[in-house]
Design a protein around this motif. Structure first.
Motif, PDB file in Angstrom:
ATOM      1  N   GLN A 340      21.498 -14.636  22.939  1.00  0.00           N
ATOM      2  CA  GLN A 340      20.082 -14.828  22.638  1.00  0.00           C
ATOM      3  C   GLN A 340      19.354 -15.638  23.700  1.00  0.00           C
ATOM      4  O   GLN A 340      18.122 -15.613  23.775  1.00  0.00           O
ATOM      5  CB  GLN A 340      19.905 -15.471  21.264  1.00  0.00           C
ATOM      6  N   ASN A 341      20.105 -16.371  24.537  1.00  0.00           N
ATOM      7  CA  ASN A 341      19.473 -17.117  25.620  1.00  0.00           C
ATOM      8  C   ASN A 341      18.901 -16.206  26.695  1.00  0.00           C
ATOM      9  O   ASN A 341      18.115 -16.646  27.535  1.00  0.00           O
ATOM     10  CB  ASN A 341      20.480 -18.081  26.262  1.00  0.00           C
ATOM     11  N   HIS A 342      19.285 -14.924  26.673  1.00  0.00           N
ATOM     12  CA  HIS A 342      18.864 -13.987  27.710  1.00  0.00           C
ATOM     13  C   HIS A 342      17.783 -13.023  27.228  1.00  0.00           C
ATOM     14  O   HIS A 342      17.459 -12.064  27.931  1.00  0.00           O
ATOM     15  CB  HIS A 342      20.074 -13.184  28.206  1.00  0.00           C
ATOM     16  N   ILE A 343      17.251 -13.252  26.046  1.00  0.00           N
ATOM     17  CA  ILE A 343      16.206 -12.367  25.531  1.00  0.00           C
ATOM     18  C   ILE A 343      14.983 -13.184  25.134  1.00  0.00           C
ATOM     19  O   ILE A 343      15.074 -14.390  24.893  1.00  0.00           O
ATOM     20  CB  ILE A 343      16.695 -11.548  24.317  1.00  0.00           C
ATOM     21  N   LEU A 344      13.848 -12.500  25.067  1.00  0.00           N
ATOM     22  CA  LEU A 344      12.606 -13.140  24.648  1.00  0.00           C
ATOM     23  C   LEU A 344      12.490 -13.073  23.130  1.00  0.00           C
ATOM     24  O   LEU A 344      13.020 -12.146  22.496  1.00  0.00           O
ATOM     25  CB  LEU A 344      11.408 -12.445  25.295  1.00  0.00           C
ATOM     26  N   PRO A 345      11.784 -14.012  22.524  1.00  0.00           N
ATOM     27  CA  PRO A 345      11.596 -13.945  21.065  1.00  0.00           C
ATOM     28  C   PRO A 345      10.739 -12.743  20.715  1.00  0.00           C
ATOM     29  O   PRO A 345       9.872 -12.332  21.497  1.00  0.00           O
ATOM     30  CB  PRO A 345      10.880 -15.262  20.739  1.00  0.00           C
ATOM     31  N   PRO A 346      10.977 -12.135  19.552  1.00  0.00           N
ATOM     32  CA  PRO A 346      10.169 -10.980  19.147  1.00  0.00           C
ATOM     33  C   PRO A 346       8.710 -11.381  18.942  1.00  0.00           C
ATOM     34  O   PRO A 346       8.417 -12.507  18.537  1.00  0.00           O
ATOM     35  CB  PRO A 346      10.820 -10.529  17.831  1.00  0.00           C
ATOM     36  N   GLN A 347       7.824 -10.445  19.246  1.00  0.00           N
ATOM     37  CA  GLN A 347       6.396 -10.695  19.051  1.00  0.00           C
ATOM     38  C   GLN A 347       6.099 -10.730  17.557  1.00  0.00           C
ATOM     39  O   GLN A 347       6.371  -9.769  16.841  1.00  0.00           O
ATOM     40  CB  GLN A 347       5.570  -9.594  19.726  1.00  0.00           C
ATOM     41  N   GLN A 348       5.555 -11.829  17.089  1.00  0.00           N
ATOM     42  CA  GLN A 348       5.288 -11.976  15.668  1.00  0.00           C
ATOM     43  C   GLN A 348       3.811 -12.291  15.428  1.00  0.00           C
ATOM     44  O   GLN A 348       3.233 -13.173  16.080  1.00  0.00           O
ATOM     45  CB  GLN A 348       6.132 -13.106  15.068  1.00  0.00           C
ATOM     46  N   ASN A 349       3.224 -11.552  14.514  1.00  0.00           N
ATOM     47  CA  ASN A 349       1.859 -11.827  14.083  1.00  0.00           C
ATOM     48  C   ASN A 349       1.889 -12.524  12.729  1.00  0.00           C
ATOM     49  O   ASN A 349       2.703 -12.190  11.864  1.00  0.00           O
ATOM     50  CB  ASN A 349       1.054 -10.531  13.965  1.00  0.00           C
ATOM     51  N   LEU A 350       1.007 -13.492  12.577  1.00  0.00           N
ATOM     52  CA  LEU A 350       0.882 -14.204  11.310  1.00  0.00           C
ATOM     53  C   LEU A 350      -0.583 -14.206  10.900  1.00  0.00           C
ATOM     54  O   LEU A 350      -1.447 -14.687  11.644  1.00  0.00           O
ATOM     55  CB  LEU A 350       1.388 -15.636  11.446  1.00  0.00           C
ATOM     56  N   THR A 351      -0.834 -13.626   9.742  1.00  0.00           N
ATOM     57  CA  THR A 351      -2.195 -13.558   9.221  1.00  0.00           C
ATOM     58  C   THR A 351      -2.404 -14.650   8.179  1.00  0.00           C
ATOM     59  O   THR A 351      -1.587 -14.814   7.269  1.00  0.00           O
ATOM     60  CB  THR A 351      -2.474 -12.177   8.590  1.00  0.00           C
TER      61      THR A 351
END
Length: 415
Positions: A340-351
């Motif tokens: 997981q250190n080699h990947i970006l966090p998933p794009q998350q939307n919060l409404t």
């Protein structure tokens, strides 16, 4: 109050301070927010790929009695395993430091001996000591195993799956796979009738790439009549070049059917991976870590020049299968905590539904917009989007959108 009592009181007081109650052991960390989401998203993503390739999910227990957990285990695995006492029976139990042996145990007891089976797994393991500098002692391990065949096609399938997992996180170009084959050294050792001590000495020299010392040891082997002494030196000197290895090994060695097949299989694997995945590959037939366990092809996958592999595996014989009808296996494991250190966090939307809206509408079922707003929130959540309904004026999470009424409908408006 005596000095001893006074010091004890001060020590007890300090140990109850916040500073000490939040002190975690070395190699143990809390995964918060972003990192926890990254790990869970990665785990789900990789497990979905394994599932679509027909690997059956197995979830062994975290603890077992040591008689079963450490049966056939290496000394290294035994040292890495925490032991505890079962309060119900008084028997010794172990907290798993590897899941692969558990999968082998399950396969040996539930699967027909002539049936090919595919398993996958994911779960935390616990180490007594971290692997590598700043390594985790509680990594999340994921892996897959194929039992019931010693065919090269199973090794190819497994490596194909490994690279599909890497490709799903855009890591193929950043990865490097090192492939070995322990059967070459094992067969040579049997032909030369080497003792365990001599084998251990050679494997240590191979691991350290100590060619001058290796030459001296091989000369001593020749002095006592070992006909393959020069071959053991060739293995260390040309073990990363299949062409050179084939040229320099003696006829006795390279014409042995097991060694001949191993060299052919290595060439086939390299050709397949280069053609299919255009990946960075190296060969090292002197990579013998775990050679007492493995029986054939082995591999380690490194990412971004890290010193420890992120994925490792190879071919072996299920130690739990009966001796008169052995069950061959091939598999891999990986450390998702490092992956997981080699990947970006998933794009998350919060409404966010502001407190002013929630207080005036959602707390009043008779309001004309009550059902419409609730339905909009429900539809967003069913679509997999995060919606927070503020509980007070101070409830202001970091949101990307806000829910606003436009005409007769409620719409997401970017903040």
């Amino acid at each position: 109050m005596s000095i001893l009592t006074s010091n004890y009181a001060k020590s007890a007081k300090s140990l109850t301070s916040t500073e000490y109650t939040w002190l975690l052991p070395d190699g143990v960390v809390d995964l918060l927010a972003t990192e926890a989401v990254k790990q869970e998203t990665l785990r789900y993503q990789l497990m979905q790929i394994l599932s679509t390739h027909g690997y059956e999910l197995i979830n062994p227990p975290m603890i077992e009695y040591t008689e079963s957990l450490l049966n056939h285990a290496s000394e290294d695995l035994k040292r890495q395993t925490f032991k505890i006492i079962d309060q119900l029976t008084g028997r010794l139990m172990g907290i798993r430091a590897d899941i692969t042996p558990q999968i082998a145990r399950i396969d040996a007891h539930i699967c027909e001996i002539d049936k090919i089976a595919r398993y996958c797994y994911t779960g935390h393991v616990i180490y007594t000591l971290p692997k590598g500098l700043f390594g985790s002692r509680t990594p999340l391990q994921l892996g897959a195993e194929i039992f019931g065949t010693d065919s090269l096609s199973a090794d190819i399938e497994l490596l194909d799956v490994v690279f599909k997992l890497l490709a799903s996180t855009d890591l193929v170009a950043q990865s490097h796979i090192d492939i070995g084959h322990v059967a070459i050294f094992q067969t040579m050792s049997q032909l030369a009738n080497l003792s365990n001590e001599q084998q251990e000495q050679l494997t240590e020299l191979y691991a350290n790439k100590a060619l001058p010392e290796l030459k001296q040891v091989c000369q001593r082997l020749a002095d006592v009549g070992c006909e393959l002494a020069h071959d053991f030196y060739v293995l260390g000197e040309a073990g990363n070049d299949l062409t050179k290895l084939n040229q320099q090994l003696s006829a006795t060695v390279k014409q042995h059917p097991i060694i001949q097949q191993a060299l052919t299989d290595l060439l086939t694997l390299v050709t397949y991976l280069q053609t299919t995945w255009q990946c960075n590959i190296s060969i090292d037939v002197t990579e013998l870590q775990g050679y007492h366990y493995y029986t054939g092809m082995t591999f380690n996958v490194f990412v971004n020049n890290e010193s420890l592999p992120i994925i490792w595996g190879g071919r072996y014989i299920n130690p739990h299968s009966p001796q008169d009808n052995v069950r061959h296996g091939t598999g891999f494991s990986c450390d998702l905590t490092r992956w997981q250190n080699h990947i970006l966090p998933p794009q998350q939307n919060l409404t966010l539904v502001p407190y002013s809206v929630a207080d005036s509408i959602l707390s009043n079922p008779t309001h004309t917009d009550y059902f419409n707003l609730r339905q909009t929130i429900q539809q967003l959540r069913e679509a997999g989007q995060a919606v927070v309904v503020a509980l007070s004026e101070q409830d202001k999470p970091v949101a990307t959108h806000i829910l606003v009424k436009q005409g007769e409908t409620w719409e997401q408006t970017p903040i």
